[in-house]
Design an enzyme around this catalytic site. Structure first.
Site, PDB file in Angstrom:
ATOM      1  N   ASN A  78       4.662  23.689 -16.380  1.00  0.00           N
ATOM      2  CA  ASN A  78       5.019  22.782 -15.382  1.00  0.00           C
ATOM      3  C   ASN A  78       4.712  23.677 -14.804  1.00  0.00           C
ATOM      4  O   ASN A  78       4.531  24.081 -14.271  1.00  0.00           O
ATOM      5  CB  ASN A  78       6.503  22.004 -15.231  1.00  0.00           C
ATOM      6  CG  ASN A  78       6.482  21.079 -14.398  1.00  0.00           C
ATOM      7  OD1 ASN A  78       5.457  21.130 -13.189  1.00  0.00           O
ATOM      8  ND2 ASN A  78       7.446  21.027 -13.859  1.00  0.00           N
ATOM      9  N   ARG A 138       3.498  18.881 -18.560  1.00  0.00           N
ATOM     10  CA  ARG A 138       4.052  18.253 -17.509  1.00  0.00           C
ATOM     11  C   ARG A 138       3.284  17.176 -16.702  1.00  0.00           C
ATOM     12  O   ARG A 138       1.892  18.360 -15.921  1.00  0.00           O
ATOM     13  CB  ARG A 138       5.060  18.117 -16.974  1.00  0.00           C
ATOM     14  CG  ARG A 138       5.123  17.673 -15.997  1.00  0.00           C
ATOM     15  CD  ARG A 138       6.933  17.404 -15.047  1.00  0.00           C
ATOM     16  NE  ARG A 138       7.082  16.598 -14.417  1.00  0.00           N
ATOM     17  CZ  ARG A 138       6.627  16.725 -13.051  1.00  0.00           C
ATOM     18  NH1 ARG A 138       7.021  18.218 -12.588  1.00  0.00           N
ATOM     19  NH2 ARG A 138       7.808  15.267 -11.884  1.00  0.00           N
ATOM     20  N   HIS A 189       9.675   9.557 -12.803  1.00  0.00           N
ATOM     21  CA  HIS A 189      10.576   9.873 -13.318  1.00  0.00           C
ATOM     22  C   HIS A 189      10.430   9.954 -14.820  1.00  0.00           C
ATOM     23  O   HIS A 189      11.383   9.933 -15.674  1.00  0.00           O
ATOM     24  CB  HIS A 189      11.434   9.979 -12.236  1.00  0.00           C
ATOM     25  CG  HIS A 189      12.245  10.490 -11.778  1.00  0.00           C
ATOM     26  ND1 HIS A 189      12.116  10.244 -10.354  1.00  0.00           N
ATOM     27  CD2 HIS A 189      12.164  11.867 -11.027  1.00  0.00           C
ATOM     28  CE1 HIS A 189      12.686  10.615  -9.103  1.00  0.00           C
ATOM     29  NE2 HIS A 189      12.632  12.672 -10.213  1.00  0.00           N
ATOM     30  N   ARG A 221      12.088  12.511   1.801  1.00  0.00           N
ATOM     31  CA  ARG A 221      11.077  11.555   1.655  1.00  0.00           C
ATOM     32  C   ARG A 221      11.615  10.113   2.020  1.00  0.00           C
ATOM     33  O   ARG A 221      13.409  10.251   1.521  1.00  0.00           O
ATOM     34  CB  ARG A 221      11.045  11.332   0.482  1.00  0.00           C
ATOM     35  CG  ARG A 221       9.408  12.010   0.091  1.00  0.00           C
ATOM     36  CD  ARG A 221       9.279  11.470  -1.803  1.00  0.00           C
ATOM     37  NE  ARG A 221       9.266  13.037  -2.523  1.00  0.00           N
ATOM     38  CZ  ARG A 221       9.757  13.095  -3.624  1.00  0.00           C
ATOM     39  NH1 ARG A 221       9.370  12.039  -4.543  1.00  0.00           N
ATOM     40  NH2 ARG A 221       9.153  14.282  -4.425  1.00  0.00           N
ATOM     41  N   GLY A 223      20.624  16.065 -10.589  1.00  0.00           N
ATOM     42  CA  GLY A 223      21.150  16.510  -9.335  1.00  0.00           C
ATOM     43  C   GLY A 223      22.767  15.707  -8.841  1.00  0.00           C
ATOM     44  O   GLY A 223      23.736  16.655  -9.121  1.00  0.00           O
ATOM     45  N   ILE A 224      21.943  15.375  -8.411  1.00  0.00           N
ATOM     46  CA  ILE A 224      23.255  14.502  -6.890  1.00  0.00           C
ATOM     47  C   ILE A 224      24.333  13.353  -8.059  1.00  0.00           C
ATOM     48  O   ILE A 224      25.136  13.153  -8.592  1.00  0.00           O
ATOM     49  CB  ILE A 224      23.071  13.607  -5.929  1.00  0.00           C
ATOM     50  CG1 ILE A 224      21.426  14.694  -4.784  1.00  0.00           C
ATOM     51  CG2 ILE A 224      23.566  13.162  -5.179  1.00  0.00           C
ATOM     52  CD1 ILE A 224      20.806  14.031  -4.642  1.00  0.00           C
ATOM     53  N   GLU A 228      14.335  17.449 -19.138  1.00  0.00           N
ATOM     54  CA  GLU A 228      12.785  16.612 -18.896  1.00  0.00           C
ATOM     55  C   GLU A 228      11.978  17.761 -19.620  1.00  0.00           C
ATOM     56  O   GLU A 228      11.214  17.017 -20.021  1.00  0.00           O
ATOM     57  CB  GLU A 228      12.841  16.743 -17.063  1.00  0.00           C
ATOM     58  CG  GLU A 228      13.019  15.157 -16.672  1.00  0.00           C
ATOM     59  CD  GLU A 228      12.661  15.329 -15.093  1.00  0.00           C
ATOM     60  OE1 GLU A 228      13.734  15.596 -14.148  1.00  0.00           O
ATOM     61  OE2 GLU A 228      11.394  14.958 -14.336  1.00  0.00           O
TER      62      GLU A 228
HETATM   63  P1  ADP Z   1      14.483  18.075  -7.951  1.00  0.00           P
HETATM   64  O1  ADP Z   1      14.176  15.907  -7.826  1.00  0.00           O
HETATM   65  O2  ADP Z   1      14.169  18.912  -7.466  1.00  0.00           O
HETATM   66  O3  ADP Z   1      14.599  17.891  -9.645  1.00  0.00           O
HETATM   67  P2  ADP Z   1      17.136  18.405  -9.063  1.00  0.00           P
HETATM   68  O4  ADP Z   1      17.355  16.809  -9.451  1.00  0.00           O
HETATM   69  O5  ADP Z   1      17.843  19.206  -9.340  1.00  0.00           O
HETATM   70  O6  ADP Z   1      16.108  17.962  -7.686  1.00  0.00           O
HETATM   71  O7  ADP Z   1      18.744  18.166  -7.672  1.00  0.00           O
HETATM   72  C1  ADP Z   1      19.127  18.212  -6.353  1.00  0.00           C
HETATM   73  C2  ADP Z   1      19.607  17.699  -6.019  1.00  0.00           C
HETATM   74  O8  ADP Z   1      21.422  17.727  -6.524  1.00  0.00           O
HETATM   75  C3  ADP Z   1      20.107  18.197  -4.347  1.00  0.00           C
HETATM   76  O9  ADP Z   1      20.430  17.864  -3.495  1.00  0.00           O
HETATM   77  C4  ADP Z   1      21.929  19.053  -4.698  1.00  0.00           C
HETATM   78  O10 ADP Z   1      22.455  19.558  -3.260  1.00  0.00           O
HETATM   79  C5  ADP Z   1      22.192  18.444  -5.427  1.00  0.00           C
HETATM   80  N1  ADP Z   1      23.135  18.918  -6.075  1.00  0.00           N
HETATM   81  C6  ADP Z   1      23.503  19.354  -7.192  1.00  0.00           C
HETATM   82  N2  ADP Z   1      24.900  19.925  -7.661  1.00  0.00           N
HETATM   83  C7  ADP Z   1      25.326  19.035  -6.736  1.00  0.00           C
HETATM   84  C8  ADP Z   1      26.794  19.693  -6.634  1.00  0.00           C
HETATM   85  N3  ADP Z   1      27.649  20.114  -7.471  1.00  0.00           N
HETATM   86  N4  ADP Z   1      27.063  17.872  -5.405  1.00  0.00           N
HETATM   87  C9  ADP Z   1      26.674  17.230  -5.004  1.00  0.00           C
HETATM   88  N5  ADP Z   1      24.948  17.129  -4.935  1.00  0.00           N
HETATM   89  C10 ADP Z   1      24.907  18.695  -5.719  1.00  0.00           C
END
Ligand code: ADP
Length: 406
Positions: A7, A90, A179, A240, A329-330, A385
């Protein structure tokens, strides 16, 4: 069977090596700050523990891939890259050329090049990755996996914007969606988890990370998604804006005197959660909420309000979906955000088990967070991914159907 997944960013090269027919991760790492005097190389074991870390000058991506090759050889993982079964790349934008992964040849490279105006930041870097891998290991088959490909099934009624059609016909201005690699992975995993045939599987999927989007999947096909021509449209993201009134752009230009590039940067890099509360990382924003910070709470409210609107809209498109999926992540970790998005949707058949929801984070397998009363299941499905790229690479090389893999 060894598949290397690459990537490439403009100054970075992320890699993961998968081995065997079950595609187990055997090593991973990243080369950052390529082209600067102090590039950083990090090399990890599959469990994430650091094996080696260096700081040295790496002038370009070709030198970076040579570093990856010598790391894999030094640690006796692969003697050299020519021994690989394939390399999966990717690629962010596949335009209308690509509806799935493809074996890279001259024509594919030319097609990816013609898409640079649609993804000026990503496609050139992704192409560089392909070119240096071809140069370093010319005999290894290379496969391009596109973030847009999953959404090539969405109908005209969704992908056309209500602007003069010549902008689509002559310049390719339409919704593409992104995505896709993540959606392909999590939707197939969810279908398998629910024991549904993927061809009859419908869901609403929320990929909530730094970048965030929603997708409506009906009968195993994407029928709408919130990102558009670029990944700026749709949900509120880390930096964004997502959806805004398009008239805001000329308003800012005329009244604040900003240039097009400055407005582009304002909407992509200074907006979203960052623009609303000065912070883009959801973990930190949640910590601020716990200390009674109203601005942080408002930012999360706006984030969740937008996502709820898309859930409602996509319910209308999918009919009754088999499930709602949270990922990214969220989506995978924030029970607070999931609860706010699903709040008071019982009348739609969506009801969370609060106790399970609060306990669910950091999973490696799908989990159900809806209650017994929920007629629509709500799942958390961790995305992967890189594994999806490795699988799609293998599928192209071995002409196999992927469905059994999930
Ligand atoms: P990317 O789009 O860069 O791949 P990710 O999928 O890794 O991003 O997501 C990153 C987001 O996930 C950040 O906003 C991070 O704060 C949030 N995140 C990761 N772990 C937690 C958690 N335990 N609680 C709340 N938010 C989280």
């Amino acid at each position: 069977m060894n598949v290397l997944v690459l990537n490439c960013g403009s100054s970075s090269l992320k890699f993961k090596l998968f081995s065997g027919h079950h595609l187990k991760v055997v090593a991973k790492g990243i080369v950052e700050e390529i082209g600067r005097s102090k590039s950083a190389v990090k090399f990890y074991k599959p469990d994430g523990s650091l094996i080696q870390q260096d700081s040295t000058e790496i002038r370009n991506h070709l030198e970076a891939i040579k570093v990856v090759s010598s790391l894999l050889s030094f640690w006796e993982i692969v003697p050299d890259l020519s021994q690989l079964s394939g390399i999966g790349h990717r690629v962010v934008h596949g335009g209308e050329f690509f509806t799935g992964p493809v074996l890279v040849d001259k024509k594919v490279i030319e097609q990816i090049k013609t898409l640079i105006p649609l993804a000026p930041l990503h496609n050139p870097a992704n192409l560089t990755g392909i070119q240096v891998a071809l140069e370093h290991a010319p005999q290894v088959p290379q496969v391009a996996v596109f973030d847009t490909a999953f959404h090539q099934t969405i109908p005209e009624s969704s992908y056309l914007y209500a602007i003069p059609t010549r902008l689509y016909e002559k310049h390719g201005v339409r919704r593409y969606g992104f995505h896709g690699t993540s959606y392909s992975y999590v939707t197939k995993r969810a279908a398998k988890y629910l024991k549904k045939n993927y061809k009859c599987f419908s869901c609403i999927c929320l990929h909530l990370g730094n970048g965030a989007s929603a997708a409506a999947v009906k009968n195993g096909k994407s029928m709408d998604t919130s990102m558009g021509l670029t990944p700026l449209e749709g949900l509120v993201m880390g930096t964004r804006s997502g959806d805004i009134d398009p008239a805001i752009i000329p308003f800012i230009a005329r009244n604040l005197g900003l240039s097009i590039d400055e407005i582009d940067s304002l909407l992509n890099k200074q907006s979203g959660l960052l623009g609303l509360c000065g912070e883009s990382d959801m973990r930190t924003i949640e910590q601020r909420v716990e200390t009674g910070d109203d601005q942080a709470l408002l930012a999360i409210d706006i984030f969740c309000h937008r996502a709820r609107k898309y859930v409602g809209a996509y319910m209308a498109l999918t009919g009754r979906p088999d499930c709602i999926i949270f990922t990214g992540g969220i989506g995978e970790n924030s029970s607070f955000v999931r609860q706010k998005i699903c709040q008071d949707l019982d009348w739609l058949g969506i009801h969370l088990d609060q106790s399970i929801n609060h306990k669910t984070k950091g999973l490696s397998n799908p989990a159900t967070i809806s209650s017994k009363h929920s007629t629509i299941k709500v799942l958390v499905v961790p995305t992967n991914e890189e594994l999806e790229i490795a699988r799609q690479t293998l599928a192209v090389l071995e002409h196999i159907d992927l469905e059994g893999a999930y």
